[in-house]
Design a protein around this motif. Sequence first.
Motif, PDB file in Angstrom:
ATOM      1  N   GLN A  72       0.832  -1.212   0.000  1.00  0.00           N
ATOM      2  CA  GLN A  72       0.000   0.000   0.000  1.00  0.00           C
ATOM      3  C   GLN A  72       0.864   1.258   0.000  1.00  0.00           C
ATOM      4  O   GLN A  72       0.453   2.301  -0.496  1.00  0.00           O
ATOM      5  N   ASN A  73       2.072   1.149   0.550  1.00  0.00           N
ATOM      6  CA  ASN A  73       2.955   2.312   0.581  1.00  0.00           C
ATOM      7  C   ASN A  73       3.293   2.812  -0.808  1.00  0.00           C
ATOM      8  O   ASN A  73       3.661   3.961  -0.989  1.00  0.00           O
ATOM      9  N   ARG A  74       3.168   1.929  -1.769  1.00  0.00           N
ATOM     10  CA  ARG A  74       3.502   2.343  -3.129  1.00  0.00           C
ATOM     11  C   ARG A  74       2.520   3.368  -3.667  1.00  0.00           C
ATOM     12  O   ARG A  74       2.784   4.037  -4.644  1.00  0.00           O
ATOM     13  N   GLN A  75       1.339   3.437  -3.044  1.00  0.00           N
ATOM     14  CA  GLN A  75       0.383   4.477  -3.449  1.00  0.00           C
ATOM     15  C   GLN A  75       0.256   5.548  -2.367  1.00  0.00           C
ATOM     16  O   GLN A  75      -0.823   6.037  -2.077  1.00  0.00           O
ATOM     17  N   ALA A  76       1.384   5.866  -1.786  1.00  0.00           N
ATOM     18  CA  ALA A  76       1.375   6.891  -0.737  1.00  0.00           C
ATOM     19  C   ALA A  76       0.896   8.223  -1.303  1.00  0.00           C
ATOM     20  O   ALA A  76       1.052   8.502  -2.487  1.00  0.00           O
ATOM     21  N   TRP A  77       0.307   9.036  -0.447  1.00  0.00           N
ATOM     22  CA  TRP A  77      -0.172  10.358  -0.869  1.00  0.00           C
ATOM     23  C   TRP A  77       0.445  11.429   0.020  1.00  0.00           C
ATOM     24  O   TRP A  77       0.915  11.144   1.114  1.00  0.00           O
ATOM     25  N   PHE A  78       0.420  12.670  -0.490  1.00  0.00           N
ATOM     26  CA  PHE A  78       1.019  13.770   0.248  1.00  0.00           C
ATOM     27  C   PHE A  78      -0.068  14.709   0.745  1.00  0.00           C
ATOM     28  O   PHE A  78      -0.973  15.083  -0.007  1.00  0.00           O
ATOM     29  N   CYS A  79       0.024  15.055   2.007  1.00  0.00           N
ATOM     30  CA  CYS A  79      -0.962  15.950   2.621  1.00  0.00           C
ATOM     31  C   CYS A  79      -0.901  17.330   1.975  1.00  0.00           C
ATOM     32  O   CYS A  79       0.173  17.882   1.766  1.00  0.00           O
ATOM     33  N   ARG A  80      -2.077  17.897   1.682  1.00  0.00           N
ATOM     34  CA  ARG A  80      -2.120  19.209   1.034  1.00  0.00           C
ATOM     35  C   ARG A  80      -1.946  20.342   2.028  1.00  0.00           C
ATOM     36  O   ARG A  80      -1.771  21.483   1.646  1.00  0.00           O
ATOM     37  N   ARG A  81      -2.042  20.047   3.321  1.00  0.00           N
ATOM     38  CA  ARG A  81      -1.824  21.104   4.307  1.00  0.00           C
ATOM     39  C   ARG A  81      -0.376  21.149   4.787  1.00  0.00           C
ATOM     40  O   ARG A  81       0.251  22.188   4.738  1.00  0.00           O
ATOM     41  N   CYS A  82       0.139  19.991   5.223  1.00  0.00           N
ATOM     42  CA  CYS A  82       1.484  20.020   5.819  1.00  0.00           C
ATOM     43  C   CYS A  82       2.540  19.378   4.930  1.00  0.00           C
ATOM     44  O   CYS A  82       3.717  19.451   5.231  1.00  0.00           O
ATOM     45  N   GLY A  83       2.110  18.743   3.826  1.00  0.00           N
ATOM     46  CA  GLY A  83       3.077  18.166   2.894  1.00  0.00           C
ATOM     47  C   GLY A  83       3.629  16.828   3.315  1.00  0.00           C
ATOM     48  O   GLY A  83       4.492  16.273   2.638  1.00  0.00           O
ATOM     49  N   GLU A  84       3.134  16.299   4.420  1.00  0.00           N
ATOM     50  CA  GLU A  84       3.649  15.019   4.916  1.00  0.00           C
ATOM     51  C   GLU A  84       3.219  13.885   3.999  1.00  0.00           C
ATOM     52  O   GLU A  84       2.110  13.906   3.446  1.00  0.00           O
ATOM     53  N   GLN A  85       4.086  12.892   3.865  1.00  0.00           N
ATOM     54  CA  GLN A  85       3.743  11.704   3.084  1.00  0.00           C
ATOM     55  C   GLN A  85       2.948  10.736   3.951  1.00  0.00           C
ATOM     56  O   GLN A  85       3.321  10.485   5.099  1.00  0.00           O
ATOM     57  N   ASN A  86       1.858  10.206   3.397  1.00  0.00           N
ATOM     58  CA  ASN A  86       1.009   9.289   4.145  1.00  0.00           C
ATOM     59  C   ASN A  86       0.853   7.961   3.416  1.00  0.00           C
ATOM     60  O   ASN A  86       0.699   7.921   2.194  1.00  0.00           O
ATOM     61  N   ASP A  87       0.829   6.918   4.181  1.00  0.00           N
ATOM     62  CA  ASP A  87       0.537   5.575   3.680  1.00  0.00           C
ATOM     63  C   ASP A  87      -0.858   5.569   3.055  1.00  0.00           C
ATOM     64  O   ASP A  87      -1.775   6.218   3.560  1.00  0.00           O
ATOM     65  N   ALA A  88      -1.018   4.808   1.966  1.00  0.00           N
ATOM     66  CA  ALA A  88      -2.325   4.730   1.316  1.00  0.00           C
ATOM     67  C   ALA A  88      -3.395   4.160   2.244  1.00  0.00           C
ATOM     68  O   ALA A  88      -4.582   4.395   2.048  1.00  0.00           O
ATOM     69  N   ALA A  89      -2.978   3.422   3.260  1.00  0.00           N
ATOM     70  CA  ALA A  89      -3.943   2.850   4.198  1.00  0.00           C
ATOM     71  C   ALA A  89      -4.593   3.917   5.067  1.00  0.00           C
ATOM     72  O   ALA A  89      -5.642   3.703   5.646  1.00  0.00           O
ATOM     73  N   GLN A  91      -6.543   7.436   5.691  1.00  0.00           N
ATOM     74  CA  GLN A  91      -7.417   8.356   4.978  1.00  0.00           C
ATOM     75  C   GLN A  91      -7.357   9.760   5.545  1.00  0.00           C
ATOM     76  O   GLN A  91      -7.915  10.687   4.981  1.00  0.00           O
ATOM     77  N   ILE A  92      -6.661   9.901   6.659  1.00  0.00           N
ATOM     78  CA  ILE A  92      -6.344  11.237   7.153  1.00  0.00           C
ATOM     79  C   ILE A  92      -4.843  11.300   7.386  1.00  0.00           C
ATOM     80  O   ILE A  92      -4.193  10.294   7.610  1.00  0.00           O
ATOM     81  N   CYS A  93      -4.320  12.540   7.310  1.00  0.00           N
ATOM     82  CA  CYS A  93      -2.889  12.744   7.512  1.00  0.00           C
ATOM     83  C   CYS A  93      -2.518  12.330   8.936  1.00  0.00           C
ATOM     84  O   CYS A  93      -3.119  12.799   9.894  1.00  0.00           O
ATOM     85  N   TRP A  94      -1.491  11.496   9.066  1.00  0.00           N
ATOM     86  CA  TRP A  94      -1.088  11.074  10.410  1.00  0.00           C
ATOM     87  C   TRP A  94      -0.464  12.223  11.169  1.00  0.00           C
ATOM     88  O   TRP A  94      -0.436  12.236  12.386  1.00  0.00           O
ATOM     89  N   ASN A  95       0.032  13.216  10.434  1.00  0.00           N
ATOM     90  CA  ASN A  95       0.763  14.317  11.073  1.00  0.00           C
ATOM     91  C   ASN A  95      -0.168  15.427  11.560  1.00  0.00           C
ATOM     92  O   ASN A  95      -0.046  15.893  12.675  1.00  0.00           O
ATOM     93  N   CYS A  96      -1.111  15.865  10.713  1.00  0.00           N
ATOM     94  CA  CYS A  96      -1.945  17.009  11.091  1.00  0.00           C
ATOM     95  C   CYS A  96      -3.434  16.674  11.098  1.00  0.00           C
ATOM     96  O   CYS A  96      -4.240  17.503  11.516  1.00  0.00           O
ATOM     97  N   GLY A  97      -3.815  15.495  10.637  1.00  0.00           N
ATOM     98  CA  GLY A  97      -5.222  15.085  10.753  1.00  0.00           C
ATOM     99  C   GLY A  97      -6.106  15.529   9.605  1.00  0.00           C
ATOM    100  O   GLY A  97      -7.316  15.288   9.629  1.00  0.00           O
ATOM    101  N   ARG A  98      -5.538  16.175   8.579  1.00  0.00           N
ATOM    102  CA  ARG A  98      -6.351  16.602   7.456  1.00  0.00           C
ATOM    103  C   ARG A  98      -6.790  15.385   6.625  1.00  0.00           C
ATOM    104  O   ARG A  98      -6.013  14.460   6.421  1.00  0.00           O
ATOM    105  N   ALA A  99      -8.012  15.414   6.111  1.00  0.00           N
ATOM    106  CA  ALA A  99      -8.516  14.306   5.325  1.00  0.00           C
ATOM    107  C   ALA A  99      -7.840  14.247   3.966  1.00  0.00           C
ATOM    108  O   ALA A  99      -7.539  15.275   3.367  1.00  0.00           O
TER     109      ALA A  99
END
Length: 101
Positions: A72-89, A91-99
Amino acid sequence: MKKVFSHENRMIVFNMKNLLQAAGIETVVVNEFAAGGVGELPTFDTWPELWLEDESRLAEAEAILREVQDNQNRQAWFCRRCGEQNDAAFQICWNCGRACE
Ligand SMILES: [Zn+2]
């Protein structure tokens, strides 16, 4: 018993359960219906959880879960608020909580 996995999406939890079952590892899902009432935000406390019945299989179970999550990490996404990379698993940013959008 030991908790090996938790996710707000019960379909993902059941998917993990099926993968472990295919390997002969028995698990129990708890909090299955606790999360996700209409108009309610599920909280971490009420996420469905996957519990391992036989703790002697823990290393085996974790290896399977890790492999799935690596995929699932291969489809990681980047948070639009803080720019953190998130695991595809997630659905909210682990760093700042943005959806994820
Ligand atoms: Zn963020």
